[in-house]
Design a protein around this motif. Structure first.
Motif, mmCIF file in Angstrom:
data_model
loop_
_atom_site.group_PDB
_atom_site.id
_atom_site.type_symbol
_atom_site.label_atom_id
_atom_site.label_comp_id
_atom_site.label_asym_id
_atom_site.label_seq_id
_atom_site.Cartn_x
_atom_site.Cartn_y
_atom_site.Cartn_z
ATOM 1 N N ILE A 120 11.816 14.948 8.967
ATOM 2 C CA ILE A 120 11.466 13.529 9.076
ATOM 3 C C ILE A 120 12.236 12.930 10.247
ATOM 4 O O ILE A 120 13.472 12.891 10.240
ATOM 5 C CB ILE A 120 11.819 12.787 7.770
ATOM 6 N N HIS A 121 11.491 12.492 11.248
ATOM 7 C CA HIS A 121 12.112 11.988 12.467
ATOM 8 C C HIS A 121 11.898 10.481 12.609
ATOM 9 O O HIS A 121 10.801 9.985 12.339
ATOM 10 C CB HIS A 121 11.518 12.686 13.690
ATOM 11 N N ASN A 122 12.934 9.814 13.046
ATOM 12 C CA ASN A 122 12.807 8.407 13.408
ATOM 13 C C ASN A 122 12.439 8.380 14.886
ATOM 14 O O ASN A 122 13.187 8.900 15.717
ATOM 15 C CB ASN A 122 14.136 7.700 13.148
ATOM 16 N N ARG A 123 11.289 7.837 15.214
ATOM 17 C CA ARG A 123 10.832 7.787 16.619
ATOM 18 C C ARG A 123 10.406 6.372 16.939
ATOM 19 O O ARG A 123 9.596 5.775 16.215
ATOM 20 C CB ARG A 123 9.623 8.703 16.809
ATOM 21 N N GLN A 124 10.947 5.834 17.986
ATOM 22 C CA GLN A 124 10.625 4.464 18.402
ATOM 23 C C GLN A 124 10.590 4.433 19.925
ATOM 24 O O GLN A 124 11.396 5.107 20.564
ATOM 25 C CB GLN A 124 11.705 3.463 17.949
ATOM 26 N N PRO A 125 9.717 3.624 20.510
ATOM 27 C CA PRO A 125 9.801 3.461 21.966
ATOM 28 C C PRO A 125 11.172 2.898 22.341
ATOM 29 O O PRO A 125 11.728 2.061 21.624
ATOM 30 C CB PRO A 125 8.715 2.427 22.279
ATOM 31 N N CYS A 126 11.740 3.379 23.446
ATOM 32 C CA CYS A 126 13.031 2.880 23.926
ATOM 33 C C CYS A 126 12.794 2.151 25.243
ATOM 34 O O CYS A 126 12.490 2.785 26.259
ATOM 35 C CB CYS A 126 14.000 4.045 24.135
ATOM 36 N N PHE A 127 12.924 0.837 25.216
ATOM 37 C CA PHE A 127 12.677 0.017 26.405
ATOM 38 C C PHE A 127 14.008 -0.380 27.041
ATOM 39 O O PHE A 127 14.997 -0.579 26.329
ATOM 40 C CB PHE A 127 11.923 -1.263 26.036
ATOM 41 N N PRO A 128 14.026 -0.532 28.385
ATOM 42 C CA PRO A 128 15.255 -1.061 28.999
ATOM 43 C C PRO A 128 15.480 -2.501 28.533
ATOM 44 O O PRO A 128 14.531 -3.282 28.463
ATOM 45 C CB PRO A 128 14.964 -1.035 30.499
#
Ligand code: FCB
Length: 467
Positions: A229-237
């Motif tokens: 189970i992975h936590n994945r989120q877009p990473c924005f500057p």
């Protein structure tokens, strides 16, 4: 499988299995019973005893007292009408010192829970590790000690032999990126270490442990369906500087790719590979990249990342844009990011996706009639299930959705100050009060069941109609 996604293993069969609706919890966050029946200490028990680690000095000693009230909690699950319940096992409840002597009373607790779930037609999904490492293993270096892959495999084998006759769905780890980065990189979570070498060792040893456990589970449970189970989120500057842009990319290596890339494609992101190389042995990557059956996703909100040269990885969380709406815990509400994450996972990993956590904290209050009208949570869940619908309509192979969480619970360093449950917990009395969102979710599931089992699209039509 080829990294361009050409492999296609595990794609949806022509007649798709029914979509799985569930809820998730974890052992340390709800069980309590910290001293009951021979349970050993976990790193979170020890961490909570330290000054100023957890809001209000809260601990997991009692939590939701689920250890004693599990039957009542399964009845809540039955009333909501979920297909599946994802929970984690407390490693120190089963093996108080992490290895060696087995605590039969601990094993028996999960027997009772599983049997209760099955009696009510609820499919148990077991997660082996949701952050509560036995303290006795931390005393030996915890995830920084390479031997832990063997300890974890032995624990997985014990669990598989005990429950594999009744449980098919197993996850190895919950959010490895979070407990390694927060526990060994930033020092915010147990065991509270902020050290670059410790972080990189922990990442590699968790990956090795994952591969070892997949093998053990496949050997012991004939029809096993296994994943991580992975936590994945877009990473924005966070800002517009070149430094922040580079920081966002570097952070994404740790957050999004440090585990899925080695586990699925036998490689680390380039910069991380250099850092991990000193701890790697020949053959490790093949041990890590064992085939799995699905991709487990936990998703909440995008990250906004700033350069932070003083930090062990040179970057950390920065401010989010001021105009984005937030939940009570401060996480931004961006359903489009959920849709995009699902599509991205589908394109990269070509596996069935189960959303195993999504939900929101809210400032829930019991009104004069004794109800909890959590309309903000309903709006959040509506928006996020609609975003999931968009992803499915665009072709993402999403097979299930689990709300975090069944109950209000111990939210790590925030203690009991943040309520994520569909069910309100009055901690002094341990009374459970299903919130309006529990009824909303129940209605959604019932409506989904009334439509013929078929494509994801039909399921999502139901979400749209409800929304
Ligand atoms: C996730 C954790 C879970 C819970 C939710 C709110 O990162 O897996 O235990 O704390 O966040």
């Amino acid at each position: 499988m080829a990294e361009d996604g050409s492999g296609d293993r595990g794609r949806a069969p022509a007649s798709r299995p029914a979509f799985v609706w569930g809820v998730s919890t974890s052992s340390f966050q709800i069980e309590g019973g910290a001293q009951a029946d021979g349970r050993g200490d976990s790193i979170w028990d020890a961490f909570c005893r330290q000054q100023n680690r957890v809001s209000n000095g809260d601990t997991g000693d009692v939590a939701c007292d689920h250890y004693h009230r599990y039957a009542e909690d399964v009845a809540l699950l039955r009333d909501i009408g979920v297909d599946a319940y994802r929970f984690s096992l407390s490693w120190p409840r089963i093996l108080p010192r992490g290895r060696g002597a087995v605590n039969e009373a601990g094993l028996a607790f999960y027997d009772r829970l599983i049997d209760r779930l099955l009696a009510d037609g609820i499919d148990p999904w077991i997660c082996l590790y949701h952050w509560d490492l036995p303290q006795a293993l931390d005393d030996l270096g915890g995830w920084t000690n390479r031997d832990i892959a063997g300890w974890f495999a032995d624990y997985a084998a014990l669990v598989a032999r005990r429950y594999g006759d009744r449980v098919r769905r197993f996850a190895t780890f919950n959010e490895p990126c979070v407990f390694t980065l927060f526990g060994y990189g930033f020092g915010w979570h147990a065991p509270g270490i902020a050290d670059r070498t410790a972080l990189h060792k922990a990442i590699h040893h968790v990956n090795l442990s994952h591969g070892a456990a997949v093998d053990v589970l496949r050997d012991a449970v004939p029809e096993v369906s296994v994943g991580a189970i992975h936590n994945r989120q877009p990473c924005f500057p966070s800002g517009t500087s070149k430094e922040d842009q580079e920081a966002a990319l570097a952070f994404a290596d740790y957050w999004n790719d440090a585990f899925p890339l080695p586990q699925h494609f036998a490689r680390y992101p380039a910069k991380l590979a250099e850092a991990i190389e000193p701890f790697q042995k020949p053959g490790d990557m093949a041990l890590i990249a064992r085939p799995v059956d699905w991709f487990g996703l936990n998703h909440y909100s995008p990250h906004y990342i700033k350069a932070d040269p003083g930090n062990v990885i040179g970057c950390s969380f920065g401010p989010a844009p001021a105009d984005v709406q937030r939940t009570s815990i401060g996480w931004t509400i961006v359903p489009d990011a959920f849709r995009d994450t699902l599509l991205d996972i589908d394109a990269r990993f070509r596996l069935p996706i189960y959303v195993l956590e999504n939900g929101t904290a809210a400032d829930d209050k019991v009104d004069n009639e004794g109800h909890v009208q959590d309309i903000g949570r309903i709006a959040y869940l509506q928006a996020y299930t609609s975003a999931m619908q968009e992803a499915i309509s665009a072709g993402a192979d999403v097979r299930g959705y689990f709300v975090w969480s069944l109950l209000d619970n111990f939210e790590w360093t925030a203690g009991y100050s943040q309520r994520f449950g569909l069910v309100y917990v009055d901690y002094p009395t341990q009374q459970r009060i299903p919130k309006a969102s529990a009824q909303w979710y129940s209605d959604l599931i019932a409506a989904a069941r009334r439509t013929p089992v078929g494509t994801g699209r039909q399921m999502t039509d139901v979400v749209a109609a409800k929304g």
